[in-house]
Write an enzyme that holds these catalytic residues in place. Structure first.
Site: not given
Ligand code: SAM
Length: 316
Positions: A53, A55, A85, A101, A126, A166
């Site tokens: 969280g 961002w 997320d 998702d 992200d 990203k």
């Molecule tokens: N922007 C976040 C922050 O600042 O805290 C960090 C994000 S982290 C790098 C990547 C996130 O992508 C993870 O929490 C993961 O659960 C989520 N993620 C990956 N595939 C996903 C999907 N299909 N649907 C939702 N979230 C997904």
């Protein structure tokens, strides 16, 4: 690596804890904003793949809290921030959280319902898969997340809006650029200073959403396929021919964040506190239910001599 040693080797990790961010990623969004001014005039935002969280915290601190604290603020004028997320997130003031998702159409519908007919000014994503180290595979899964993000964008972003996503730089980067250019007049690939040089990540900063004339969201996949086959940047089959010969496109690539600021690939000495020793801070908000939670529990148990992994079956 211990916490103090990580504090030394990763300045943004330490700074995140000092400034109250849940993850060092906060600095990436802040540095993108320094260069592109992405929050100007923004009231409605979607944060895709938002856990833990940081961002969303940036969005809350930059948009929601100033509006809430303004003396003439009205409830109806407050910014709307929706974060999604797979993982649950601890609450953040002014942020509506949806666990789901982003590749699932039903999740997109929930987000759209929260917007209740109004459009977003900004969508950020992200998202990252659990990296396997097989670069082609990681890049492919990452591109699926961008595609899911773009699908949500086409339903919810207002004309002129912005999309930050990203990306993993690889052989299909030009194709991705070409596909994003179909929808945005300005697309720049940016590398914030807080993103390590050793990491292949970068961020697509897409400005001025302007889908093709007569575009129907249902045609998104067909349209993207028309741009080219995902077999590499050299055989792009762009229907308009603007990637060919002398018109071959150069992807704008920009480093962002104060270039004389902290370098994420350098080690910095730890600051001394009053008693002359350094006290490492705890993380602000560790993820509440990360996918690796069970593995951590098992490792902890084995370190404490329980050592019986069979008793800690992976089944819930
Ligand atoms: N922007 C976040 C922050 O600042 O805290 C960090 C994000 S982290 C790098 C990547 C996130 O992508 C993870 O929490 C993961 O659960 C989520 N993620 C990956 N595939 C996903 C999907 N299909 N649907 C939702 N979230 C997904």
């Amino acid at each position: 690596m211990g916490k103090a040693s990580r504090d030394k080797r990763d300045i943004y990790y330490r700074k995140a804890k000092e400034e109250g961010w849940r993850a060092r990623s906060a600095f990436k969004l802040l540095q993108i904003d320094e260069e592109f001014n992405i929050f100007e005039g923004v009231k409605h935002v979607v944060d895709l793949c938002a856990a833990p969280g940081s961002w969303s915290q940036v969005l809350s601190r930059k948009l929601y809290l100033p509006a809430k604290l303004s003396p003439d603020s009205k409830e109806s004028d407050l910014p709307l921030i929706v974060a999604i997320d797979l993982q649950p997130m601890a609450p953040i003031e002014g942020v509506i959280q949806v666990q789901g998702d982003i590749t699932n159409a039903r999740t997109a519908e929930v987000v759209i319902r929260h917007f209740d007919g109004c459009k977003a000014d900004l969508v950020v994503c992200d998202g990252a898969p659990d990296v396997t180290g097989l670069h082609d595979m990681d890049e492919f899964v990452q591109s699926q997340l961008i595609l899911a993000g773009l699908t949500i964008v086409t339903h919810i972003l207002k004309k002129g809006g912005k999309f930050i996503a990203k990306i993993f730089r690889g052989k299909d980067t030009s194709l991705l650029y070409c596909q994003l250019k179909l929808f945005f007049t300005d697309v720049t690939f940016a590398k914030p200073k807080s993103s390590r040089n050793s990491s292949i990540e970068a961020f697509a900063v897409c400005e001025n959403y302007s889908p093709p004339e007569g575009f129907n969201e249902k045609d998104l996949h067909r349209l993207l396929e028309k741009v080219g086959s995902p077999s590499g940047g050299d055989d792009l089959d762009c229907s308009s021919g603007w990637l060919e010969g002398p018109n071959k496109v150069y992807i704008p690539f920009l480093a962002c964040g104060d270039l004389s600021g902290y370098d994420s690939d350098r080690s910095y000495p730890l600051p001394k506190v009053a008693e002359g020793t350094y006290q490492s801070l705890d993380p602000i908000q560790p993820p509440i239910a990360p996918p690796y939670k069970r593995a951590l529990e098992m490792k902890k148990a084995s370190n404490h001599g329980i050592g019986d992994f069979d008793k800690l079956s992976l089944d819930p």
